[in-house]
Design an enzyme around this catalytic site. Structure first.
Site, PDB file in Angstrom:
ATOM      1  N   ARG A  71       0.836  -1.205   0.000  1.00  0.00           N
ATOM      2  CA  ARG A  71       0.000   0.000   0.000  1.00  0.00           C
ATOM      3  C   ARG A  71       0.874   1.261   0.000  1.00  0.00           C
ATOM      4  O   ARG A  71       2.077   1.194   0.197  1.00  0.00           O
ATOM      5  CB  ARG A  71      -0.919   0.001   1.228  1.00  0.00           C
ATOM      6  N   LYS A 120       1.912   1.760   7.328  1.00  0.00           N
ATOM      7  CA  LYS A 120       2.279   0.944   8.474  1.00  0.00           C
ATOM      8  C   LYS A 120       3.280   1.667   9.364  1.00  0.00           C
ATOM      9  O   LYS A 120       3.919   2.636   8.979  1.00  0.00           O
ATOM     10  CB  LYS A 120       2.875  -0.392   8.013  1.00  0.00           C
ATOM     11  N   TYR A 146      -0.614   4.041  10.883  1.00  0.00           N
ATOM     12  CA  TYR A 146      -0.938   3.021  11.882  1.00  0.00           C
ATOM     13  C   TYR A 146       0.298   2.775  12.742  1.00  0.00           C
ATOM     14  O   TYR A 146       1.421   2.710  12.233  1.00  0.00           O
ATOM     15  CB  TYR A 146      -1.336   1.701  11.207  1.00  0.00           C
ATOM     16  N   HIS A 168      -0.162   0.853  16.395  1.00  0.00           N
ATOM     17  CA  HIS A 168      -0.427  -0.322  17.238  1.00  0.00           C
ATOM     18  C   HIS A 168       0.658  -0.469  18.304  1.00  0.00           C
ATOM     19  O   HIS A 168       1.287  -1.515  18.462  1.00  0.00           O
ATOM     20  CB  HIS A 168      -0.526  -1.593  16.383  1.00  0.00           C
ATOM     21  N   GLU A 177      -5.316   4.217  14.113  1.00  0.00           N
ATOM     22  CA  GLU A 177      -6.227   3.269  14.771  1.00  0.00           C
ATOM     23  C   GLU A 177      -6.924   3.819  15.999  1.00  0.00           C
ATOM     24  O   GLU A 177      -7.873   3.203  16.509  1.00  0.00           O
ATOM     25  CB  GLU A 177      -5.486   1.969  15.125  1.00  0.00           C
ATOM     26  N   SER A 191     -20.559 -14.591  24.047  1.00  0.00           N
ATOM     27  CA  SER A 191     -19.225 -15.157  24.217  1.00  0.00           C
ATOM     28  C   SER A 191     -18.840 -15.280  25.687  1.00  0.00           C
ATOM     29  O   SER A 191     -19.147 -14.418  26.508  1.00  0.00           O
ATOM     30  CB  SER A 191     -18.191 -14.288  23.495  1.00  0.00           C
ATOM     31  N   VAL A 240      -6.903 -11.892  13.040  1.00  0.00           N
ATOM     32  CA  VAL A 240      -6.906 -10.548  12.464  1.00  0.00           C
ATOM     33  C   VAL A 240      -6.459  -9.512  13.500  1.00  0.00           C
ATOM     34  O   VAL A 240      -6.084  -8.398  13.152  1.00  0.00           O
ATOM     35  CB  VAL A 240      -8.295 -10.195  11.886  1.00  0.00           C
ATOM     36  N   ILE A 276      -3.789  -9.629  15.234  1.00  0.00           N
ATOM     37  CA  ILE A 276      -2.363  -9.819  15.499  1.00  0.00           C
ATOM     38  C   ILE A 276      -1.612  -8.486  15.609  1.00  0.00           C
ATOM     39  O   ILE A 276      -0.626  -8.378  16.346  1.00  0.00           O
ATOM     40  CB  ILE A 276      -1.719 -10.727  14.419  1.00  0.00           C
ATOM     41  N   ASP A 277      -2.086  -7.441  14.932  1.00  0.00           N
ATOM     42  CA  ASP A 277      -1.466  -6.116  15.065  1.00  0.00           C
ATOM     43  C   ASP A 277      -1.493  -5.620  16.500  1.00  0.00           C
ATOM     44  O   ASP A 277      -0.645  -4.827  16.911  1.00  0.00           O
ATOM     45  CB  ASP A 277      -2.195  -5.089  14.178  1.00  0.00           C
ATOM     46  N   ALA A 335       0.391  -9.827   9.714  1.00  0.00           N
ATOM     47  CA  ALA A 335       0.129  -8.567  10.420  1.00  0.00           C
ATOM     48  C   ALA A 335      -0.340  -7.439   9.513  1.00  0.00           C
ATOM     49  O   ALA A 335      -0.745  -6.382  10.008  1.00  0.00           O
ATOM     50  CB  ALA A 335       1.378  -8.138  11.175  1.00  0.00           C
TER      51      ALA A 335
END
Length: 361
Positions: free
Chosen positions: A15, A75, A94, A96, A118, A220, A267, A269-270, A299
């Site tokens: 990207r 990223k 991003y 994280h 995020e 859950s 999904v 994992i980040d 990731a």
């Protein structure tokens, strides 16, 4: 303002932080935009397209960082970039942080201003810069899960939707947010037997109304998850705690109860992953197997479909980038609560509560 977009150097990250349309909008506002040569090629945007809309091309990543007041990328910076980041420079990408101590320390030491996609948050608590990539990742989680259920790829050899006379695969989706909803839609569309688990009863009521009838919902809990994973062919980890580490919903002990050749796609994992046995993987080497269960923990899942992902992401980020460029980060964050919540590290200080708690307690 001088704005720079370097070429992403994370493994298979295709990207790019700004499209030619985004550059055009910023140039028309009077800003200077530096694009590293080749930065947009893997997303379908040639250097010539950037030149036509007024970008200045620079040959190296070092020159882009050195020339820019604000860096707009996709990223988080990785280790070779740490030394390039300047004091007081604004990084809009991003991050994280909660799951990456090395990155957090490097950004503190840099003295830069780190505004994370995020954690930009609207008044309704939605995350406008995370949603588009969550939509892509949620849909792709089923696409990738279906692929790795194939026997040559290590899976148990089951077709997600089955065929007449043969039952479809059982898909368990953990989390009813954007990722989980998109995953459930995709799995249901392929004909799978889908169960979606979430802790919010109002959210489950809503999803029961809007999702196809081959999606069942469950409240859950640890007990429910332990029972459901025993018969699941594909488990999607789609849990998000904004800015914080993801909780471990599937424990290492649960793996021994699962079917051999089952697939788990994390999904989250980040943000550290929501399976205890998860560790980040890459598009070059996307899976590993523990107790016979295939783990897919890439990731940057959306990086595999960069044309779609770049357009979806920049549709959302560009208005905020323009605000930051026009006003500067301090005035922009004063004027916008949404942007203010995106601030994670400012000139050596962790300012986002969940990140501070992750490292400072």
């Amino acid at each position: 303002m001088k704005i720079g977009t370097p070429k992403e150097i994370k493994n298979n990250e295709n990207r790019v932080g700004l499209t030619p349309a985004g550059v055009s909008a910023l140039v028309k506002q009077g800003h200077i935009v530096y694009i590293q040569e080749g930065a947009g090629v893997n997303s379908g945007f040639s250097d010539e397209l950037y030149l036509k809309v007024g970008a200045t091309l620079l040959p190296s990543i070092e020159e882009v960082y050195a020339a820019s007041d604000m860096i707009v990328k996709v990223k988080e910076p990785i280790e070779p970039e740490y030394r390039l980041i300047k004091k007081d420079q604004l990084l809009f990408t991003y991050f994280h942080f909660a799951s990456n101590a090395g990155l957090t320390k490097a950004m503190i030491d840099s003295g830069a201003v780190c505004l994370a996609y995020e954690t930009v948050e609207k008044a309704d608590r939605s995350l406008p810069l995370l949603i588009p990539m969550s939509e892509v990742a949620g849909r792709m989680s089923i696409q990738e899960g279906a692929k790795y259920l194939e026997r040559p790829n290590g899976g148990k050899g089951i077709l997600l939707g089955g065929v007449p006379g043969v039952k479809p695969a059982k898909v368990l989706v953990l989390g009813g947010g954007v990722v989980g909803t998109q995953a459930a839609w995709m799995a249901a569309g392929l004909g799978a037997d889908v169960t979606l688990a979430d802790i919010s009863l109002p959210r489950l009521r809503y999803l029961s109304d809007v999702l196809p009838k081959n999606v069942k919902t469950l409240v859950s809990s640890e007990y429910v998850i332990a029972e459901e994973v025993k018969t699941a062919d594909l488990v999607i980890g789609a849990v998000l705690v904004t800015g914080a580490k993801a909780p471990h919903l599937v424990t290492a002990d649960m793996l021994s109860t699962m079917q051999k050749g089952a697939v788990m796609v994390d999904v989250a994992i980040d943000q550290g992953g929501c399976f205890e046995t998860s560790r980040p993987t890459t598009h070059n080497d996307p899976i590993y197997t523990i107790d016979g269960v295939v783990h897919y923990c890439v990731a940057n899942i959306p990086g595999a479909v960069p044309y779609t992902s770049t357009l979806a992401l920049t549709n959302a980020t560009l208005p905020y980038a323009i605000q930051l460029a026009n006003l500067g980060w301090e005035k922009a964050c004063e004027a916008s609560e949404e942007l203010r919540k995106g601030l994670n590290i400012v000139k050596g200080e962790i300012v986002y509560p969940a990140v501070r708690e992750a490292f400072l307690g």
